[in-house]
Design an enzyme around this catalytic site. Structure first.
Site, mmCIF file in Angstrom:
data_model
loop_
_atom_site.group_PDB
_atom_site.id
_atom_site.type_symbol
_atom_site.label_atom_id
_atom_site.label_comp_id
_atom_site.label_asym_id
_atom_site.label_seq_id
_atom_site.Cartn_x
_atom_site.Cartn_y
_atom_site.Cartn_z
ATOM 1 N N HIS A 129 -50.343 -41.355 -42.252
ATOM 2 C CA HIS A 129 -50.385 -40.087 -41.518
ATOM 3 C C HIS A 129 -50.325 -38.850 -42.402
ATOM 4 O O HIS A 129 -50.178 -37.747 -41.890
ATOM 5 C CB HIS A 129 -49.233 -40.006 -40.516
ATOM 6 C CG HIS A 129 -49.286 -41.035 -39.435
ATOM 7 N ND1 HIS A 129 -49.851 -40.793 -38.206
ATOM 8 C CD2 HIS A 129 -48.861 -42.312 -39.405
ATOM 9 C CE1 HIS A 129 -49.744 -41.883 -37.459
ATOM 10 N NE2 HIS A 129 -49.147 -42.818 -38.177
ATOM 11 N N LYS B 72 -46.178 -25.951 -33.307
ATOM 12 C CA LYS B 72 -46.153 -27.147 -34.160
ATOM 13 C C LYS B 72 -44.983 -26.977 -35.108
ATOM 14 O O LYS B 72 -44.402 -25.888 -35.182
ATOM 15 C CB LYS B 72 -47.460 -27.284 -34.942
ATOM 16 C CG LYS B 72 -47.905 -25.971 -35.641
ATOM 17 C CD LYS B 72 -49.264 -26.113 -36.321
ATOM 18 C CE LYS B 72 -50.432 -25.951 -35.388
ATOM 19 N NZ LYS B 72 -51.310 -27.107 -35.368
ATOM 20 N N ARG B 73 -44.617 -28.054 -35.855
ATOM 21 C CA ARG B 73 -43.574 -27.892 -36.851
ATOM 22 C C ARG B 73 -43.939 -26.762 -37.802
ATOM 23 O O ARG B 73 -45.114 -26.524 -38.084
ATOM 24 C CB ARG B 73 -43.387 -29.209 -37.616
ATOM 25 C CG ARG B 73 -42.722 -30.296 -36.775
ATOM 26 C CD ARG B 73 -41.355 -29.862 -36.290
ATOM 27 N NE ARG B 73 -40.433 -29.815 -37.409
ATOM 28 C CZ ARG B 73 -39.618 -30.810 -37.744
ATOM 29 N NH1 ARG B 73 -39.596 -31.940 -37.047
ATOM 30 N NH2 ARG B 73 -38.805 -30.695 -38.782
ATOM 31 N N LYS C 92 -49.429 -25.617 -42.653
ATOM 32 C CA LYS C 92 -49.946 -25.303 -41.318
ATOM 33 C C LYS C 92 -50.238 -23.808 -41.161
ATOM 34 O O LYS C 92 -50.871 -23.391 -40.197
ATOM 35 C CB LYS C 92 -48.975 -25.770 -40.238
ATOM 36 C CG LYS C 92 -48.810 -27.300 -40.204
ATOM 37 C CD LYS C 92 -47.767 -27.718 -39.166
ATOM 38 C CE LYS C 92 -47.438 -29.199 -39.171
ATOM 39 N NZ LYS C 92 -48.429 -30.048 -38.515
ATOM 40 N N THR D 70 -52.617 -33.292 -33.177
ATOM 41 C CA THR D 70 -52.816 -33.817 -31.828
ATOM 42 C C THR D 70 -52.582 -32.715 -30.801
ATOM 43 O O THR D 70 -53.119 -32.771 -29.699
ATOM 44 C CB THR D 70 -51.858 -34.999 -31.546
ATOM 45 O OG1 THR D 70 -50.560 -34.662 -32.042
ATOM 46 C CG2 THR D 70 -52.341 -36.263 -32.220
ATOM 47 N N LYS E 85 -54.478 -31.563 -27.077
ATOM 48 C CA LYS E 85 -53.840 -31.199 -25.802
ATOM 49 C C LYS E 85 -54.372 -29.855 -25.322
ATOM 50 O O LYS E 85 -54.695 -29.687 -24.136
ATOM 51 C CB LYS E 85 -52.315 -31.133 -25.963
ATOM 52 C CG LYS E 85 -51.684 -32.489 -26.245
ATOM 53 C CD LYS E 85 -50.261 -32.385 -26.810
ATOM 54 C CE LYS E 85 -49.883 -33.696 -27.494
ATOM 55 N NZ LYS E 85 -48.674 -33.608 -28.310
HETATM 56 C C1 26Q Z 1 -39.580 -38.853 -44.454
HETATM 57 C C2 26Q Z 1 -38.516 -39.075 -45.301
HETATM 58 C C3 26Q Z 1 -37.211 -38.957 -44.856
HETATM 59 C C4 26Q Z 1 -37.011 -38.617 -43.535
HETATM 60 C C5 26Q Z 1 -38.073 -38.407 -42.691
HETATM 61 C C6 26Q Z 1 -39.371 -38.522 -43.133
HETATM 62 C C7 26Q Z 1 -40.522 -38.267 -42.230
HETATM 63 C C8 26Q Z 1 -40.368 -38.244 -40.855
HETATM 64 C C9 26Q Z 1 -41.438 -37.951 -40.015
HETATM 65 C C10 26Q Z 1 -41.783 -38.014 -42.734
HETATM 66 C C11 26Q Z 1 -42.840 -37.734 -41.896
HETATM 67 C C12 26Q Z 1 -42.687 -37.701 -40.523
HETATM 68 C C13 26Q Z 1 -43.757 -37.356 -39.591
HETATM 69 C C14 26Q Z 1 -44.992 -37.068 -39.944
HETATM 70 C C15 26Q Z 1 -45.995 -36.634 -38.957
HETATM 71 O O1 26Q Z 1 -45.675 -36.334 -37.822
HETATM 72 N N1 26Q Z 1 -47.283 -36.575 -39.351
HETATM 73 C C16 26Q Z 1 -48.319 -36.137 -38.442
HETATM 74 O O2 26Q Z 1 -48.836 -37.284 -37.780
HETATM 75 C C17 26Q Z 1 -49.727 -36.920 -36.745
HETATM 76 C C18 26Q Z 1 -50.123 -38.179 -36.008
HETATM 77 O O3 26Q Z 1 -51.003 -38.940 -36.781
HETATM 78 C C19 26Q Z 1 -50.923 -36.174 -37.317
HETATM 79 O O4 26Q Z 1 -51.714 -35.721 -36.242
HETATM 80 C C20 26Q Z 1 -50.469 -34.972 -38.147
HETATM 81 O O5 26Q Z 1 -51.577 -34.386 -38.791
HETATM 82 C C21 26Q Z 1 -49.440 -35.427 -39.178
HETATM 83 O O6 26Q Z 1 -48.926 -34.304 -39.872
#
Ligand code: 26Q
Length: 836
Positions: free
Chosen positions: A376, A567-568, A573, A675, A679
């Site tokens: 991702h 978004k975050r 972004k 995503t 929406k």
């Molecule tokens: C990593 C290390 C320690 C703690 C947490 C994490 C962590 C947690 C969540 C790293 C990444 C995430 C989430 C990533 C994420 O949401 N990525 C997004 O995924 C979507 C679905 O595929 C994409 O549409 C987005 O582009 C992408 O940013």
């Protein structure tokens, strides 16, 4: 070990023969009253809506449960192939409305509640979001399991039941304040605890090797500490099809053994404290934060998920097939949601060899055939790496297995490219030089038969860049699965008026076949239809305004263009680019450059990871700029900037129907897919965006005329880095100079000197990775095109209709069909149900 076990043999069958529950008003009302009055013990004097919410949810939950059992039995009887979606995050949001829609009892419930003098909307609002995810990746998992159930695919979601989900955000003096999200405080009527499927997970200790009675070498993991993983199941209903799948979330609990030593030594407090160590594992969701990388607790979480889920699947398998694993790979498939559950590769090897006695080769064949990995992100700082030392300490047997996987893998690489030592070093699962680390993405690739990205561009960049060496070795393993969103929640449920207009126009087939929305396209040419569409959109904007009015303290003007970016908060972004445009508009108003002005409300929302300094400063910047603009009498209704606090799933359900313009403005090549963009499109917003992630495919579907494109392409981005000179760009652009001057003179931080220096420095740095200044002019020009289009109401409405009409591709039904056709290869199972 002495923890209690429940009998798993089933009780006599007549205990569970029950008549089907009625789906009509009479039966549901009776059940509601019984729950309210008897189970919950409330009466008409109870002032809290919560119990009405609970009573209704329990009545509905019963109706899910009976379909759930039928689905369970249908899968068992068919002995069908199953898939498991392993994810550290399931961002489910609320359940009540979704359950009502998917059971097809919306109208019935509305009527029952109305007759009882209750407001269903108020009851729905009473539910806490299940915010067990950060953002896109977690919400994708939730949309995926909805689509799996709707497509009648036997797929189980496996995750963690965090006590605290994504923190709740409030804003004080423009700054983000985090508070813990205790989402379970008022109970959770949708889950059921299943003590009988409790699993045990080991940590620590060391390994011992011995020779068993057959003369084969066996490894034992000894002197470890055991933690219990207790499953909590939530029903996942398909759309009006009788199927109810399972989301199984693990909660960590202490074993009874934990205390024996200390307890016997008379150290009661120490003993109870040890219990906390176990139970802390699933206490809190980690925010997506580079600073949180490498934390031992996170590794414990990941291993708990992997080990408990795999043991659960193997236990079911052994229950039916004993220790015969011949068909296991043909009947089971694990999809890894990013590298977060990728330790499953080594854990499956361990379970198959050490517990079930398979050879390395037999276990490896099964592992590679059953595992599939979805990536991702392309951001290198987001790639997971675990310290070898930490892994040796916490999971000694797992570390041994990873070393062995790596040794065997590198032998293959060496055979394919003899003498290419650079390549061997690049492809090693163990990163050397400094502290040794395990590269989890490489483990996931080597242990899987499928690796996919989440949008066409992203998958291409994975193959050409990040994973190029692996792509050269195994090109057939790499594929793309463009993301989607579920049209049940993200159109039918969140935008009932628009859903009704669509259904009145083209029938209701679109809910399960979103490509049918294409039938709306010819209606874009009809004035009468456009008028209806426009009215629905305006109503949705009004609903959003009403919803926000209380916390904002002022009304937004629904005739203004609603320009939304939620978004975050992350530098890539580029919320900053958005704010630069807002400041540019403000500066024009102040200069009196307002001919043909288009009134605008710019709405920005999102959470910053608590340890991400720059993201937090960006929130402060947005709020300070908003404060100046919104309180300037000269600006008035021409421009508003609003920060929407605590952005989350249930907020998006109100925001996306009320948006005119969807901001998808990441630096090209950085957003894997996005995503939220889907929406918004589905709900008729028009995108202003870069050629990044799924934006590219959105534009392809809707056509260039119905999309506002700007910015450098991914290739141009990589090219310009070598000679990027933001200061000379600023010097050549008068508008940009005026914007920068306003920021630099402290106009937005008059009593807070220097707080935005870091933002100014970043924007002006030739090393700014996000190239914000490079895209400024192009963004401003695209926004001018937006204004021209918005002034022409007929044109805008036509574009809006076409965006919805062309959004069919972005249903997770399509995405999941592709996962199934190309990776999982499951047969849909029809669940027999009398009512539909
Ligand atoms: C990593 C290390 C320690 C703690 C947490 C994490 C962590 C947690 C969540 C790293 C990444 C995430 C989430 C990533 C994420 O949401 N990525 C997004 O995924 C979507 C679905 O595929 C994409 O549409 C987005 O582009 C992408 O940013």
């Amino acid at each position: 070990m002495s923890h209690r076990r429940f009998k798993t043999s089933s009780p006599k069958s007549h205990i569970t023969t029950l008549p089907d529950l009625g789906m009509d008003e009479k039966h549901i009302e009776a059940d509601f009253k019984r729950y309210y009055g008897h189970r919950l013990g409330r009466d008409e004097n109870c002032m809290s809506l919560h119990y009405a919410y609970e009573a209704l949810s329990l009545a509905i939950s019963d109706r899910l449960t009976e379909r759930w059992k039928k689905t369970y039995n249908a899968y068992k009887d068919e002995d069908c192939k199953r898939a498991y979606y392993l994810s550290m995050e399931f961002l489910m949001g609320r359940t009540l409305s979704n359950a009502m829609i998917n059971l097809g009892i919306n109208d019935v419930i509305d009527k029952v509640m109305y007759d009882l003098g209750l407001d269903i909307e108020e009851l729905v609002e009473n539910e806490a979001d299940a915010g067990l995810g950060n953002g896109g990746l977690g919400r994708l998992a939730a949309c995926f399991i909805d689509s799996c159930a709707t497509l009648q695919l036997p797929v189980t979601g496996y995750g963690l039941r965090y006590e605290y989900g994504m923190f709740s955000q409030s804003i004080n003096n423009g700054e983000q304040i985090e508070s813990p999200d205790h989402w379970l405080r008022n109970g959770n009527v949708w889950e059921i605890e299943r003590l009988e499927y409790t699993q045990t997970v080991k940590f620590g200790g060391h390994t011992e090797t011995h020779i068993d009675e057959n003369g084969t070498k066996r490894v034992c993991w000894v002197d470890s500490h055991a933690v219990l993983a207790v499953p909590y199941d939530t029903p996942i209903p398909g759309y009006q099809n009788g199927t109810v799948n399972t989301l199984r979330l693990w909660k960590a609990a202490a074993t009874d053994e934990f205390d024996l030593e200390d307890f016997n030594a008379g150290d009661y407090a120490e003993a109870v404290a040890a219990k906390n160590t176990a139970e802390n594992i699933t206490m809190v969701l980690y925010p997506n934060d580079a600073n949180e990388n490498g934390k031992a607790l996170r590794l414990r979480q990941q291993y708990l998920l992997a080990s408990a889920s795999l043991q659960d699947v193997l236990q079911t398998w052994v229950g039916r097939h004993n220790n015969d694993f011949t068909d296991f790979a043909a009947k089971n498939c694990f999809q890894l949601n990013d590298t977060h559950p990728s330790i499953s590769v080594a854990e499956l090897m361990r379970l198959l060899m050490d517990i079930h006695g398979l050879s390395w080769d037999a276990a490896w064949t099964i592992t590679r055939r059953t595992m599939a990995y979805t990536n991702h992100t392309l951001l290198p700082e987001a790639l997971e790496k675990w310290s070898v030392n930490l892994m040796k300490e916490l999971l000694p047997r797992i570390m041994e297995i990873i070393f062995e996987i790596n040794a065997r893998f590198l032998t293959k690489v060496a055979a394919r490219w003899p003498g290419d030592t650079d390549r061997l070093a690049r492809m090693s699962l163990i990163e050397e030089g400094g502290e040794q680390k395990v590269c989890m993405a490489y483990l996931a690739i080597v242990g899987s038969h499928s690796v996919n990205g989440v949008a066409v561009l992203h998958s291409k960049l994975l193959q050409q860049g990040l994973f190029h060496d692996f792509y050269e070795l195994w090109p057939e393993q790499f594929n793309n699965k463009t993301n989607g969103v579920t049209p049940r929640r993200w159109l039918a449920m969140c935008n009932p008026e628009l859903a009704k207009l669509i259904t009145d126009t083209i029938g209701d087939g679109w809910v399960t076949d979103l490509s049918l929305l294409q039938k709306l396209a010819p209606f874009a040419e009809k004035k009468a239809f456009r008028d209806r569409w426009y009215k629905v959109q305006q109503n949705a904007k009004q609903t959003l305004v009403d919803y926000k009015k209380q916390e904002l303290g002022f009304d937004l003007n629904v005739n203004a263009l609603f320009d939304v970016q939620v978004k975050r908060i992350h530098e890539y972004k580029r919320q900053l680019l958005n704010v630069l445009h807002v400041i540019h508009l403000y500066e024009r108003i102040k200069r009196g450059d307002t001919v043909n002005w288009v009134e605008r409300c710019v709405l920005i929302g999102g959470k910053a990871a608590p340890g991400y300094f720059m993201a937090k400063r960006i929130i402060k910047f947005i709020n300070n700029v908003a404060n100046v603009i919104n309180n300037d009498p000269k600006v008035g209704d021409k421009l508003k900037l609003v920060f929407l606090p605590n952005y989350r799933v249930s907020a998006m359900e109100k925001i996306c129907p009320g948006a005119d313009l969807s901001e998808q403005i990441s630096t090209a090549g950085k957003e894997a897919s996005g995503t939220g963009n889907m929406k918004f499109m589905m709900n008729g917003a028009i995108t202003i965006g870069t050629l990044d992630g799924a934006n590219i495919e959105i534009r392809e579907e809707v056509g260039d005329d119905n999309f506002f494109l700007f910015g450098l392409t991914e290739v141009e981005v990589e090219d310009i880095r070598h000679h990027y000179d933001p200061i000379s760009i600023i010097n050549q652009d008068e508008d940009l100079q005026r914007v920068m001057n306003l920021i630099e003179c402290g106009h937005f931080n008059q009593f807070e000197p220097h707080i935005f220096d870091c933002i100014i420095d970043l924007l002006k740095s030739p090393n700014d990775p996000w190239l914000t200044i490079a895209d400024f002019r192009s963004f401003i020009n695209a926004q001018k095109q937006v204004e021209i289009a918005y002034r022409d109401k007929e044109r805008w409405t036509r574009m809006s209709i076409l965006n919805t009409a062309c959004s069919g591709k972005f249903s997770t039904d399509r995405t999941i069909t592709e996962y199934n056709d190309e990776i999982w290869k499951l047969t849909p199972i029809h669940v027999d149900n009398n009512y539909n």
